[in-house]
Design an enzyme around this catalytic site. Sequence first.
Site, mmCIF file in Angstrom:
data_model
loop_
_atom_site.group_PDB
_atom_site.id
_atom_site.type_symbol
_atom_site.label_atom_id
_atom_site.label_comp_id
_atom_site.label_asym_id
_atom_site.label_seq_id
_atom_site.Cartn_x
_atom_site.Cartn_y
_atom_site.Cartn_z
ATOM 1 N N TYR A 187 -2.616 -1.217 9.753
ATOM 2 C CA TYR A 187 -2.545 -1.460 8.313
ATOM 3 C C TYR A 187 -1.222 -0.944 7.745
ATOM 4 O O TYR A 187 -0.513 -1.652 7.035
ATOM 5 C CB TYR A 187 -3.723 -0.788 7.614
ATOM 6 C CG TYR A 187 -3.839 -1.152 6.156
ATOM 7 C CD1 TYR A 187 -4.334 -2.391 5.765
ATOM 8 C CD2 TYR A 187 -3.459 -0.253 5.168
ATOM 9 C CE1 TYR A 187 -4.439 -2.724 4.423
ATOM 10 C CE2 TYR A 187 -3.562 -0.580 3.825
ATOM 11 C CZ TYR A 187 -4.053 -1.817 3.456
ATOM 12 O OH TYR A 187 -4.150 -2.142 2.127
ATOM 13 N N SER B 83 0.867 -1.183 0.000
ATOM 14 C CA SER B 83 0.000 0.000 0.000
ATOM 15 C C SER B 83 0.895 1.222 0.000
ATOM 16 O O SER B 83 2.038 1.175 0.485
ATOM 17 C CB SER B 83 -0.893 0.011 1.241
ATOM 18 O OG SER B 83 -1.519 1.265 1.399
#
Length: 709
Positions: free
Chosen positions: A579, A566
């Site tokens: 995350y 990401s």
Amino acid sequence: MGAGRGTAGPGRVAVVGGGIAGIAAVKALLQAGVEVFGVERAEELGGLWRLAADTAAYEGLRLNTSKPRTEFADHPMPKEWPDYPTRAQLLAYVRDYAERFDVPRHFRTATELTAARRTEDGWRLELTGPDGAYEETVTHLVVANGHNHTPRVPEPPYPGTFEGTTSHAHTYREPSEFAGRRVLVVGTGNSAMDIATELAGQADEVLISARRGVWVLPKTLFGRPTDQWNGALAAVLPWRLRQRISQTMLRLAARGTEGPALPPSPEGVLQDHPTLSDTVPALVRAGRIGVRAGIERFEGRRVRFTDGREDEVDHVLWCTGYRATVPFLDPALVPDPARLPLYRHVLPLDDDALSFVGLMQSTGSALPVVEAQSRLLAAYVTGRLRRPSRDRMLASVTAELHAARERWGDRRPHMRIDVDQYLSQVARDLEGVRRATPLAGRRVIVTGAAGTFGRALGERFTELGARVVGLDLHADASAPVPVVGCDLTDPESVTKGVEEAVRLLGGGVDVLVNNAGRGGPAPAELRPSPEVHAQLGLNLLGAWDVTGAALPHLERARGRVVFIASRMAVLPLPLAAAYGVSKRALAAYADTLRLEVGTHVGVTTVYPSMVRSPIHDSTREAGLSLDGVSRPEPLEGVVSAVVAAVTARRAPRDVATTRRGRAEMTLARHAPSLADRIVRRTVAARVTAGAFAKAPLAEGLRRRYGRAD
């Protein structure tokens, strides 16, 4: 009888022969997703390079083509090997190639095809194996049995009676059996040269009978393997011009060598199968090998030659080649394989359920040729390449035959190919297939296959020709690819899941895409909640575990691993610490893995920004949506970035999915303080606007920005 037409599934295919051609054919068909099995009458694979009673191999046999001109495109030979490897080295190389692509598991060894009978839907095979005779039916038969196992001797025999002993090169094993004897070697091919060289150190006298002239090329010319000169010229020049240049180079290299020699060929150097030897010309000049004309007749132990000379010999060793035979096919169907018209030397004109691989005589190594033929075969069998009309195939075969006769005369013109021209032609044939299906035959595992990213990846990979199996927490029959139920946070479940995926893919894996991921609210200031543990367990440890389980297969296949990280791995955002931390750790794992396995497995990390998907739902429900911080990007762009990473010639290290993403990654890496200020300013604006007013988990953030309730 439709195998090879349209786009319908090809059914089951049988490949006859466990030599280089058969191994390459089975490998290509497996990679194309075809159900295939091979048949080999010997107990092991390797064909004529095995040292056995049923082969023509002998211990001193060496290649007469150099490594770069011999090796398969996707399996390089070891750098430390000599320019011209030995028989044993090539056998080990071919078997390693077969093992790497899981070919042996699909072969039935010690099994002979005694007859193949055409049926309306394909072939009925009569086989004899270790357990006796049995029958099989297949839709397509590939003949790859080679053409160097039926010795050819002069027909009709030479006049007279020879009272000594005779044998064919097929039975030759070592020179010591001819110690103290006078041996006449008949022929001027590569086997004749190799055997004559070995005999010169053992036999009392060695003679070579040359019925016609021959070009004997040195294995090295001006410090470079000879065949590499022709290969370099072939890229830019027609064969006639190459021939003139090659002959000039040979004459320059031969300056200063005088004395007896083999008779020169009246043809050009590229108009016959090349004979390479560094030793025979020198042994002839030194008088250790005598040169004679063609045989006229035998008289007891005396041999009369066409120039009137006579010699007494004890043994005649026929190095006169082989006849191409397919004893399991009806002679009415294939009267003479050496005169069979084949489109691209693979496809018969009138039978779309029969193909041939390796039925050719090349100006170079057979390995790149059978590799190209096998890829062409797989494209036709699967329908990815449409079979041309009979008229078009006939026109092509006729033109090739005319050109072959013009260059090589009537010496097996149907089988002759110029290796460089042929490989270029097949590459052009397959270009459209590669553009349409660049992942054809690749075996892919995608984790998180039932989710938004996973479904899109499975669909795209399948469209591009790959075979795909997914791993997800629950099996999903509605997914575009088969999905194996697997809890990626449970090591035992991962082991079973990867094993099942490998089984469904036919025994191997070429690509692993670690796509499974979990998002959710997790402020860094708070102690790690169960959500934090869940995200770290799936996003990092789950990917690590799956990769470790699949790595042996990926290493054998020289495959690729892609990690979907990401942008938050390099440009973290508040309120989603688990995350960002897990994705940054995933990228670090990928970097470390690359250092360990990068010589054999390509490792890539892809960094998408925000894509609209259910992974963000829990964050929105907690009132922590960062929609105003991250700009969404289309899912298709992320999928295209992953495909580009998988199909790239070399695995890229890090891939951003948008230009904005590349700019953000560059900023985060090279100006981290500036990146932090930009993020803080953006978050402050969101807090001021009341974006997190109803989010309990953002209380600390609001308080520090003076926006506490």
